[in-house]
Design a protein around this motif. Structure first.
Motif, short mmCIF file in Angstrom:
data_model
loop_
_atom_site.label_atom_id
_atom_site.label_comp_id
_atom_site.label_asym_id
_atom_site.label_seq_id
_atom_site.Cartn_x
_atom_site.Cartn_y
_atom_site.Cartn_z
N GLN A 103 7.23 4.61 5.04
CA GLN A 103 6.05 4.56 5.92
C GLN A 103 4.79 4.32 5.09
N ALA A 104 4.68 4.98 3.92
CA ALA A 104 3.51 4.80 3.06
C ALA A 104 3.44 3.37 2.53
N ILE A 105 4.58 2.79 2.19
CA ILE A 105 4.61 1.40 1.72
C ILE A 105 4.14 0.47 2.84
N ALA A 106 4.62 0.71 4.05
CA ALA A 106 4.21 -0.11 5.19
C ALA A 106 2.72 0.06 5.49
N ASP A 107 2.24 1.31 5.47
CA ASP A 107 0.83 1.57 5.78
C ASP A 107 -0.12 0.96 4.76
N SER A 108 0.28 1.00 3.49
CA SER A 108 -0.60 0.49 2.43
C SER A 108 -0.45 -1.01 2.21
N GLY A 109 0.60 -1.60 2.76
CA GLY A 109 0.84 -3.02 2.55
C GLY A 109 1.30 -3.32 1.13
N ALA A 110 1.89 -2.34 0.47
CA ALA A 110 2.33 -2.49 -0.92
C ALA A 110 3.45 -3.51 -1.02
N THR A 111 3.36 -4.35 -2.07
CA THR A 111 4.38 -5.36 -2.28
C THR A 111 4.96 -5.35 -3.68
N SER A 112 4.26 -4.70 -4.63
CA SER A 112 4.74 -4.69 -6.01
C SER A 112 4.35 -3.37 -6.69
N MET A 113 4.75 -3.27 -7.95
CA MET A 113 4.44 -2.05 -8.71
C MET A 113 2.94 -1.84 -8.88
N ARG A 114 2.15 -2.90 -8.77
CA ARG A 114 0.70 -2.76 -8.89
C ARG A 114 0.13 -1.90 -7.78
N ASP A 115 0.85 -1.79 -6.69
CA ASP A 115 0.38 -1.02 -5.53
C ASP A 115 0.91 0.42 -5.53
N MET A 116 1.56 0.83 -6.62
CA MET A 116 2.18 2.16 -6.65
C MET A 116 1.15 3.28 -6.46
N GLY A 117 -0.03 3.13 -7.01
CA GLY A 117 -1.07 4.14 -6.87
C GLY A 117 -1.45 4.39 -5.42
N LYS A 118 -1.57 3.31 -4.66
CA LYS A 118 -1.89 3.43 -3.24
C LYS A 118 -0.80 4.19 -2.49
N VAL A 119 0.44 3.81 -2.79
CA VAL A 119 1.57 4.44 -2.11
C VAL A 119 1.66 5.91 -2.49
N MET A 120 1.53 6.22 -3.77
CA MET A 120 1.64 7.61 -4.22
C MET A 120 0.53 8.48 -3.63
N ALA A 121 -0.66 7.92 -3.46
CA ALA A 121 -1.76 8.69 -2.86
C ALA A 121 -1.42 9.10 -1.43
N ILE A 122 -0.81 8.19 -0.69
CA ILE A 122 -0.43 8.49 0.70
C ILE A 122 0.71 9.50 0.72
N VAL A 123 1.70 9.26 -0.13
CA VAL A 123 2.89 10.12 -0.16
C VAL A 123 2.51 11.53 -0.60
N LYS A 124 1.64 11.63 -1.57
CA LYS A 124 1.25 12.95 -2.09
C LYS A 124 0.64 13.82 -1.01
N THR A 125 -0.19 13.25 -0.15
CA THR A 125 -0.81 14.06 0.90
C THR A 125 0.22 14.57 1.90
N LYS A 126 1.28 13.79 2.13
CA LYS A 126 2.29 14.19 3.11
C LYS A 126 3.37 15.10 2.53
N ALA A 127 3.59 15.03 1.21
CA ALA A 127 4.69 15.78 0.61
C ALA A 127 4.24 16.85 -0.37
N GLU A 128 2.96 17.11 -0.46
CA GLU A 128 2.43 18.08 -1.41
C GLU A 128 3.12 19.43 -1.28
N GLY A 129 3.69 19.91 -2.36
CA GLY A 129 4.33 21.22 -2.36
C GLY A 129 5.70 21.25 -1.73
N ARG A 130 6.13 20.15 -1.17
CA ARG A 130 7.43 20.12 -0.49
C ARG A 130 8.42 19.22 -1.20
N ALA A 131 7.97 18.58 -2.30
CA ALA A 131 8.85 17.70 -3.05
C ALA A 131 8.35 17.59 -4.49
#
Length: 145
Positions: A103-131
């Motif tokens: 979902q984070a990849i789809a929301d951020s429009g990430a297509t390559s490793m250069r977009d990893m920071g965007k994806v991780m920022a979204i994922v971190k807010t949703k999974a903080e403390g749970r993963a």
């Protein structure tokens, strides 16, 4: 969380559980230090980050004690981890992690490793403390790779 800690501390005192009481006091002190550092009462996510940090520190220490052959100290650290994890939310399953990452990849429009920071920022807010963030990072790299 503070009210729960006070209640658990009283119960540990009454039951004579010195290890549990020590761990609870340690957690309360860490929370208080963070409150003083930030200058305001902690919200749920800030409290969770403190507990997560303590769990990570204890796991790292346990690994170092295991490498040094000090199983007695390793067990003490791991027992503290068990006490601290009681104040953390339920961990996410692998399927839930993959769904959040996709979902984070789809929301951020990430297509390559250069977009990893965007994806991780979204994922971190949703999974903080749970993963584990290291595990999440590996899954994201696999998806973007």
């Amino acid at each position: 969380m503070q009210e729960q800690l006070v209640a658990d501390m009283k119960a540990a005192m009454k039951a004579g559980e010195k290890d549990r009481l020590s761990a609870i006091r340690m957690l309360r002190a860490a929370l208080k230090d963070k409150e003083i550092e930030l200058g305001h009462a902690l919200d749920a996510s800030e409290s969770l980050s403190v507990v997560t940090r303590l769990v990570k520190q204890r796991n790292d220490a346990a690994a170092q004690y295991a490498d040094a052959g000090r199983d007695d100290l390793k067990e003490k650290e791991l027992s503290e981890v068990a006490f601290f994890q009681a104040y953390m939310p339920e961990p996410l399953s692998d399927e839930e992690l993959v769904a959040i990452i996709d979902q984070a990849i789809a929301d951020s429009g990430a297509t390559s490793m250069r977009d990893m920071g965007k994806v991780m920022a979204i994922v971190k807010t949703k999974a903080e403390g749970r993963a584990d963030m290291g595990k999440l990072s590996g899954i994201v790299k696999g998806r973007l790779g």
